[in-house]
Scaffold this active site. Sequence first.
Site, PDB file in Angstrom:
ATOM      1  N   ARG A   1     136.382  90.376  54.358  1.00 35.50           N
ATOM      2  CA  ARG A   1     137.338  89.406  54.527  1.00 35.50           C
ATOM      3  C   ARG A   1     137.007  88.019  53.916  1.00 35.50           C
ATOM      4  NH1 ARG A   1     137.813  92.811  59.023  1.00 35.50           N
ATOM      5  NH2 ARG A   1     139.769  94.125  58.781  1.00 35.50           N
TER       6      ARG A   1
ATOM      7  N   LYS B   1     138.391  90.345  62.650  1.00 35.05           N
ATOM      8  CA  LYS B   1     139.705  90.820  63.064  1.00 35.05           C
ATOM      9  C   LYS B   1     139.974  91.584  64.427  1.00 35.05           C
ATOM     10  CE  LYS B   1     143.936  92.323  60.771  1.00 35.05           C
ATOM     11  NZ  LYS B   1     144.457  92.901  59.740  1.00 35.05           N
TER      12      LYS B   1
ATOM     13  N   HIS C   1     141.420  89.252  49.176  1.00 37.41           N
ATOM     14  CA  HIS C   1     141.701  90.407  50.013  1.00 37.41           C
ATOM     15  C   HIS C   1     141.792  91.665  49.132  1.00 37.41           C
ATOM     16  CE1 HIS C   1     141.962  91.826  54.109  1.00 37.41           C
ATOM     17  NE2 HIS C   1     142.928  92.566  53.747  1.00 37.41           N
TER      18      HIS C   1
ATOM     19  N   ARG D   1     139.058  94.228  48.529  1.00 33.82           N
ATOM     20  CA  ARG D   1     138.918  95.329  49.608  1.00 33.82           C
ATOM     21  C   ARG D   1     139.540  96.518  49.223  1.00 33.82           C
ATOM     22  NH1 ARG D   1     137.262  94.015  54.868  1.00 33.82           N
ATOM     23  NH2 ARG D   1     139.087  94.899  55.696  1.00 33.82           N
TER      24      ARG D   1
ATOM     25  N   HIS E   1     137.508  98.609  59.860  1.00 34.95           N
ATOM     26  CA  HIS E   1     138.758  99.129  60.335  1.00 34.95           C
ATOM     27  C   HIS E   1     138.610 100.069  61.533  1.00 34.95           C
ATOM     28  CE1 HIS E   1     141.127  98.741  56.044  1.00 34.95           C
ATOM     29  NE2 HIS E   1     141.060  97.408  56.887  1.00 34.95           N
TER      30      HIS E   1
ATOM     31  N   TYR F   1     135.335 108.555  71.694  1.00 32.80           N
ATOM     32  CA  TYR F   1     134.333 109.720  71.355  1.00 32.80           C
ATOM     33  C   TYR F   1     133.537 109.339  70.356  1.00 32.80           C
ATOM     34  CZ  TYR F   1     136.080 113.111  75.000  1.00 32.80           C
ATOM     35  OH  TYR F   1     136.360 113.626  76.242  1.00 32.80           O
TER      36      TYR F   1
END
Length: 194
Positions: free
Chosen positions: A45, A72, A134, A137, A161, A171
Amino acid sequence: MPRVKAHFRSLPYGEVADALGVVDRTGASASAKLCLRFAVLTAARSGEARNASWSKIDFAEREWRIPADKMKAATEHRVPLSDAALKVLDRAKDNHDGSDLVFPSPLRPGRPLSDMTLTKILRDAGLAERATVHGFRASFHTWALEQTDTPWAVAEAALAHTLGDSTQQAYTRGDAYTKRRNLMDQWAICLKRP
């Protein structure tokens, strides 16, 4: 009628290398041009790249560690650095202003580039109507899904993300770092201009 969500403007991945070449020919500061190239190469970013600090770059491990307070999702993110990204960092040393910032503002020593600096480069390069910082990305993610065998989750992890619901997150303890390193190396090769 359902509201249509607007997406960030992004270039087709096949045009990103040429766009970076156009950016290189603008009159923007070296620090700003290198920051944009670094952001694209690392799929970071804007704020993460603009606030990158030398103390978080490990040249021996070829890694950039972005602290949780700069992310973020508020969790530390390790970014594998390609040869091309390391070359950008080597060139950025010429702009060192005595601070820990990799890409300091040429107008305000010791301060990061402003949040509009990279956007202005795109405007000056005639790319702003078709791309945002942005949006690169999205170019990266589309390339990863269409041009590589990279699993979707690895491409998402490269973008830092958060994946899955709370059970899946409980997990999944790894960050696919080795696979992401390979992906970022491939992306750097894709961005080499012929």
